[in-house]
Design a protein around this motif. Structure first.
Motif, PDB file in Angstrom:
ATOM      1  N   ALA A  65       0.835  -1.206   0.000  1.00  0.00           N
ATOM      2  CA  ALA A  65       0.000   0.000   0.000  1.00  0.00           C
ATOM      3  C   ALA A  65       0.871   1.259   0.000  1.00  0.00           C
ATOM      4  N   LEU A  66       1.939   1.254   0.791  1.00  0.00           N
ATOM      5  CA  LEU A  66       2.816   2.427   0.862  1.00  0.00           C
ATOM      6  C   LEU A  66       3.566   2.667  -0.442  1.00  0.00           C
ATOM      7  N   THR A  67       3.984   1.594  -1.083  1.00  0.00           N
ATOM      8  CA  THR A  67       4.784   1.738  -2.303  1.00  0.00           C
ATOM      9  C   THR A  67       3.939   1.777  -3.563  1.00  0.00           C
ATOM     10  N   LEU A  81      -6.660 -11.412   4.777  1.00  0.00           N
ATOM     11  CA  LEU A  81      -6.566 -10.851   6.118  1.00  0.00           C
ATOM     12  C   LEU A  81      -7.869 -11.042   6.884  1.00  0.00           C
ATOM     13  N   SER A  82      -7.752 -11.261   8.178  1.00  0.00           N
ATOM     14  CA  SER A  82      -8.928 -11.228   9.040  1.00  0.00           C
ATOM     15  C   SER A  82      -9.275  -9.764   9.278  1.00  0.00           C
ATOM     16  N   ASN A  83     -10.422  -9.518   9.883  1.00  0.00           N
ATOM     17  CA  ASN A  83     -10.792  -8.132  10.190  1.00  0.00           C
ATOM     18  C   ASN A  83      -9.763  -7.484  11.115  1.00  0.00           C
ATOM     19  N   ALA A  84      -9.316  -8.229  12.118  1.00  0.00           N
ATOM     20  CA  ALA A  84      -8.337  -7.683  13.060  1.00  0.00           C
ATOM     21  C   ALA A  84      -7.006  -7.409  12.356  1.00  0.00           C
ATOM     22  N   GLN A  85      -6.603  -8.291  11.465  1.00  0.00           N
ATOM     23  CA  GLN A  85      -5.363  -8.064  10.717  1.00  0.00           C
ATOM     24  C   GLN A  85      -5.502  -6.853   9.801  1.00  0.00           C
ATOM     25  N   PHE A  86      -6.694  -6.679   9.230  1.00  0.00           N
ATOM     26  CA  PHE A  86      -6.903  -5.517   8.378  1.00  0.00           C
ATOM     27  C   PHE A  86      -6.836  -4.231   9.189  1.00  0.00           C
ATOM     28  N   ALA A  87      -7.337  -4.249  10.414  1.00  0.00           N
ATOM     29  CA  ALA A  87      -7.233  -3.067  11.283  1.00  0.00           C
ATOM     30  C   ALA A  87      -5.762  -2.750  11.559  1.00  0.00           C
ATOM     31  N   ILE A  88      -4.967  -3.781  11.802  1.00  0.00           N
ATOM     32  CA  ILE A  88      -3.522  -3.583  12.010  1.00  0.00           C
ATOM     33  C   ILE A  88      -2.909  -3.002  10.737  1.00  0.00           C
ATOM     34  N   HIS A  89      -3.295  -3.552   9.599  1.00  0.00           N
ATOM     35  CA  HIS A  89      -2.818  -3.075   8.299  1.00  0.00           C
ATOM     36  C   HIS A  89      -3.087  -1.573   8.134  1.00  0.00           C
ATOM     37  N   GLU A  90      -4.321  -1.170   8.411  1.00  0.00           N
ATOM     38  CA  GLU A  90      -4.684   0.237   8.239  1.00  0.00           C
ATOM     39  C   GLU A  90      -3.888   1.137   9.177  1.00  0.00           C
ATOM     40  N   ASP A  91      -3.718   0.714  10.424  1.00  0.00           N
ATOM     41  CA  ASP A  91      -2.935   1.498  11.381  1.00  0.00           C
ATOM     42  C   ASP A  91      -1.470   1.589  10.945  1.00  0.00           C
ATOM     43  N   ALA A  92      -0.936   0.476  10.444  1.00  0.00           N
ATOM     44  CA  ALA A  92       0.462   0.456  10.007  1.00  0.00           C
ATOM     45  C   ALA A  92       0.672   1.344   8.785  1.00  0.00           C
ATOM     46  N   VAL A  93      -0.274   1.313   7.855  1.00  0.00           N
ATOM     47  CA  VAL A  93      -0.162   2.169   6.669  1.00  0.00           C
ATOM     48  C   VAL A  93      -0.222   3.634   7.083  1.00  0.00           C
ATOM     49  N   ALA A  94      -1.125   3.983   7.985  1.00  0.00           N
ATOM     50  CA  ALA A  94      -1.226   5.369   8.458  1.00  0.00           C
ATOM     51  C   ALA A  94       0.075   5.797   9.141  1.00  0.00           C
ATOM     52  N   ALA A  95       0.614   4.928   9.993  1.00  0.00           N
ATOM     53  CA  ALA A  95       1.879   5.242  10.670  1.00  0.00           C
ATOM     54  C   ALA A  95       3.009   5.375   9.656  1.00  0.00           C
ATOM     55  N   GLY A  96       3.039   4.483   8.692  1.00  0.00           N
ATOM     56  CA  GLY A  96       4.076   4.531   7.661  1.00  0.00           C
ATOM     57  C   GLY A  96       4.007   5.804   6.834  1.00  0.00           C
ATOM     58  N   ARG A  97       2.808   6.235   6.495  1.00  0.00           N
ATOM     59  CA  ARG A  97       2.661   7.470   5.712  1.00  0.00           C
ATOM     60  C   ARG A  97       3.123   8.684   6.516  1.00  0.00           C
ATOM     61  N   ALA A  98       2.833   8.690   7.805  1.00  0.00           N
ATOM     62  CA  ALA A  98       3.271   9.798   8.659  1.00  0.00           C
ATOM     63  C   ALA A  98       4.795   9.852   8.731  1.00  0.00           C
ATOM     64  N   THR A 102       8.066  12.728   6.880  1.00  0.00           N
ATOM     65  CA  THR A 102       9.149  13.424   7.583  1.00  0.00           C
ATOM     66  C   THR A 102      10.520  12.763   7.433  1.00  0.00           C
ATOM     67  N   HIS A 103      10.535  11.429   7.255  1.00  0.00           N
ATOM     68  CA  HIS A 103      11.824  10.721   7.256  1.00  0.00           C
ATOM     69  C   HIS A 103      12.100   9.882   6.015  1.00  0.00           C
ATOM     70  N   GLY A 104      11.181   9.804   5.091  1.00  0.00           N
ATOM     71  CA  GLY A 104      11.429   9.067   3.856  1.00  0.00           C
ATOM     72  C   GLY A 104      10.859   7.651   3.874  1.00  0.00           C
ATOM     73  N   ARG A 105      10.884   7.050   2.702  1.00  0.00           N
ATOM     74  CA  ARG A 105      10.263   5.736   2.513  1.00  0.00           C
ATOM     75  C   ARG A 105      10.945   4.623   3.300  1.00  0.00           C
ATOM     76  N   ASP A 106      12.265   4.591   3.326  1.00  0.00           N
ATOM     77  CA  ASP A 106      12.955   3.511   4.043  1.00  0.00           C
ATOM     78  C   ASP A 106      12.554   3.469   5.518  1.00  0.00           C
ATOM     79  N   LYS A 107      12.524   4.625   6.154  1.00  0.00           N
ATOM     80  CA  LYS A 107      12.119   4.686   7.567  1.00  0.00           C
ATOM     81  C   LYS A 107      10.639   4.326   7.719  1.00  0.00           C
ATOM     82  N   ALA A 108       9.837   4.683   6.727  1.00  0.00           N
ATOM     83  CA  ALA A 108       8.411   4.346   6.770  1.00  0.00           C
ATOM     84  C   ALA A 108       8.217   2.830   6.721  1.00  0.00           C
ATOM     85  N   LEU A 109       8.973   2.159   5.881  1.00  0.00           N
ATOM     86  CA  LEU A 109       8.859   0.701   5.785  1.00  0.00           C
ATOM     87  C   LEU A 109       9.320   0.033   7.075  1.00  0.00           C
ATOM     88  N   GLU A 110      10.343   0.605   7.710  1.00  0.00           N
ATOM     89  CA  GLU A 110      10.785   0.088   9.008  1.00  0.00           C
ATOM     90  C   GLU A 110       9.688   0.285  10.055  1.00  0.00           C
TER      91      GLU A 110
END
Length: 140
Positions: A65-67, A81-98, A102-110
């Motif tokens: 999703a990020l790339t 994905l289960s519903n719970a896994q999808f919720a984790i996915h959405e939170d992770a994508v939001a965190a990665g975009r944030a 500020t720090h670039g794609r490599d840090k976002a993937l980390e």
């Protein structure tokens, strides 16, 4: 030149036909047990716990999703994905975009890997929830 080609073809056909009875009888004979074929070495250790499987699966899709990967637009069911896994996915994508802003794609993937690993571990793999899941029907 043509006659040589035909002669070679006839010789090849004759050799194949001569070998056919031996091949056919060998094919009908009982074969000795063979050792199992060795598979190619795995790229890495395969995940074994529900949390590791969750982390691997959700991290993959969040990074897609990020790339802007080819299959990033699939829905949660198509991604497996289960519903719970999808919720984790959405939170992770939001965190990665944030982090990416500020720090670039490599840090976002980390960051995605970190968020997903923590949440999948905390939720024991997040495999038990699905709105579409039905309890097994009683036998009878």
């Amino acid at each position: 030149m043509r006659s040589f080609g035909r002669a070679a073809a006839r010789a090849t056909a004759a050799a194949i036909l001569a070998a056919a009875p031996a091949t056919a009888s060998a094919a009908c004979a009982p074969a000795a047990p063979q050792a199992p074929a060795k598979s190619a070495p795995a790229a890495g250790p395969s995940p074994s716990s529900p949390a590791e499987i969750c982390s691997t699966l959700v991290s993959y899709w969040a990074k897609e999703a990020l790339t802007g990967g080819k299959w990033a637009g699939l829905d949660w069911e198509q991604k497996g994905l289960s519903n719970a896994q999808f919720a984790i996915h959405e939170d992770a994508v939001a965190a990665g975009r944030a982090v990416e802003r500020t720090h670039g794609r490599d840090k976002a993937l980390e960051a995605v890997d970190r968020v997903v690993a923590e949440r999948c571990a905390a939720e024991g793999g997040a495999t038990g929830s699905s709105e579409n899941r039905r309890a097994p029907s009683p036998a009878g």
